[in-house]
Design a protein around this motif. Structure first.
Motif, PDB file in Angstrom:
ATOM      1  N   GLN A   1      -9.817  -0.469  -0.658  1.00  0.00           N
ATOM      2  CA  GLN A   1      -9.185  -0.594  -1.980  1.00  0.00           C
ATOM      3  C   GLN A   1      -9.536  -2.180  -2.573  1.00  0.00           C
ATOM      4  O   GLN A   1      -9.960  -1.928  -3.707  1.00  0.00           O
ATOM      5  CB  GLN A   1      -7.835  -0.348  -2.326  1.00  0.00           C
ATOM      6  N   GLN A   2      -9.106  -3.137  -1.748  1.00  0.00           N
ATOM      7  CA  GLN A   2      -9.485  -4.382  -2.213  1.00  0.00           C
ATOM      8  C   GLN A   2     -11.000  -4.650  -2.745  1.00  0.00           C
ATOM      9  O   GLN A   2     -11.400  -5.299  -3.796  1.00  0.00           O
ATOM     10  CB  GLN A   2      -9.088  -5.666  -1.326  1.00  0.00           C
TER      11      GLN A   2
ATOM     12  N   GLY B   1       5.329  -2.107  -4.606  1.00  0.00           N
ATOM     13  CA  GLY B   1       4.951  -2.609  -6.029  1.00  0.00           C
ATOM     14  C   GLY B   1       6.065  -2.423  -6.970  1.00  0.00           C
ATOM     15  O   GLY B   1       6.348  -3.107  -7.942  1.00  0.00           O
TER      16      GLY B   1
ATOM     17  N   ASP C   1      -2.769  -5.301  -2.686  1.00  0.00           N
ATOM     18  CA  ASP C   1      -3.187  -4.002  -1.869  1.00  0.00           C
ATOM     19  C   ASP C   1      -3.572  -4.330  -0.503  1.00  0.00           C
ATOM     20  O   ASP C   1      -4.354  -5.356  -0.297  1.00  0.00           O
ATOM     21  CB  ASP C   1      -4.286  -3.366  -2.586  1.00  0.00           C
ATOM     22  N   ASP C   2      -2.865  -3.582   0.492  1.00  0.00           N
ATOM     23  CA  ASP C   2      -3.278  -4.062   1.721  1.00  0.00           C
ATOM     24  C   ASP C   2      -4.044  -3.317   2.502  1.00  0.00           C
ATOM     25  O   ASP C   2      -4.507  -3.299   3.666  1.00  0.00           O
ATOM     26  CB  ASP C   2      -1.789  -3.430   2.529  1.00  0.00           C
ATOM     27  N   LYS C   3      -4.884  -2.471   1.509  1.00  0.00           N
ATOM     28  CA  LYS C   3      -6.094  -1.724   2.098  1.00  0.00           C
ATOM     29  C   LYS C   3      -7.492  -2.416   1.845  1.00  0.00           C
ATOM     30  O   LYS C   3      -7.704  -2.700   0.534  1.00  0.00           O
ATOM     31  CB  LYS C   3      -6.160  -0.328   1.795  1.00  0.00           C
TER      32      LYS C   3
ATOM     33  N   ILE D   1       2.863  -1.030  -0.237  1.00  0.00           N
ATOM     34  CA  ILE D   1       2.564  -2.324   0.493  1.00  0.00           C
ATOM     35  C   ILE D   1       3.413  -2.790   1.281  1.00  0.00           C
ATOM     36  O   ILE D   1       4.870  -2.449   1.220  1.00  0.00           O
ATOM     37  CB  ILE D   1       1.862  -3.349  -0.606  1.00  0.00           C
TER      38      ILE D   1
ATOM     39  N   ASP E   1      -2.332  -9.244   0.562  1.00  0.00           N
ATOM     40  CA  ASP E   1      -2.167  -7.845   1.144  1.00  0.00           C
ATOM     41  C   ASP E   1      -0.891  -7.508   1.408  1.00  0.00           C
ATOM     42  O   ASP E   1      -0.395  -6.674   2.089  1.00  0.00           O
ATOM     43  CB  ASP E   1      -3.091  -7.751   2.165  1.00  0.00           C
TER      44      ASP E   1
ATOM     45  N   ASP F   1      -0.434  -2.207  -5.733  1.00  0.00           N
ATOM     46  CA  ASP F   1      -0.192  -0.747  -4.944  1.00  0.00           C
ATOM     47  C   ASP F   1       1.489  -0.729  -4.700  1.00  0.00           C
ATOM     48  O   ASP F   1       1.996  -1.601  -4.736  1.00  0.00           O
ATOM     49  CB  ASP F   1      -0.942  -1.121  -3.700  1.00  0.00           C
TER      50      ASP F   1
END
Length: 85
Positions: free
Chosen positions: A23-24, A70, A18-20, A65, A42, A62
């Motif tokens: 959220q991580q 995904g 996940d790049d956020k 990304i 990420d 996700d």
């Protein structure tokens, strides 16, 4: 007889993609509390690199990304005989 969970025993190794950062953080907070061993990345390229170097019990992706989405990562995992079941 009462059984106790040893803190050194992990529930499983998970790759989280996940790049956020927020959220991580949420995922890490939730799954580490359940004693999972986590590896967070990420981007899709970093995910594929991690999959080539380490064994994971599951991958949480996700869909949106950077570089590889995904869905594309799922396709690549299924096409690689070393990664697919």
């Amino acid at each position: 007889m009462k059984l106790y969970m040893d803190d050194t025993i992990k529930a499983g190794r998970l790759l989280i993609v996940d790049d956020k950062i927020t959220q991580q953080f949420k995922v890490r907070e939730t799954l580490e509390a359940e004693n999972y061993s986590l590896h967070l990345v990420d981007s899709g390229v970093k995910a594929m690199s991690a999959l080539g170097c380490q064994d994971f019990d599951a991958v949480l992706l996700d869909q949106q990304i950077p570089d590889l989405g995904g869905d594309e990562i799922c396709r690549l995992i299924r096409q690689d005989p070393r990664l697919s079941l």
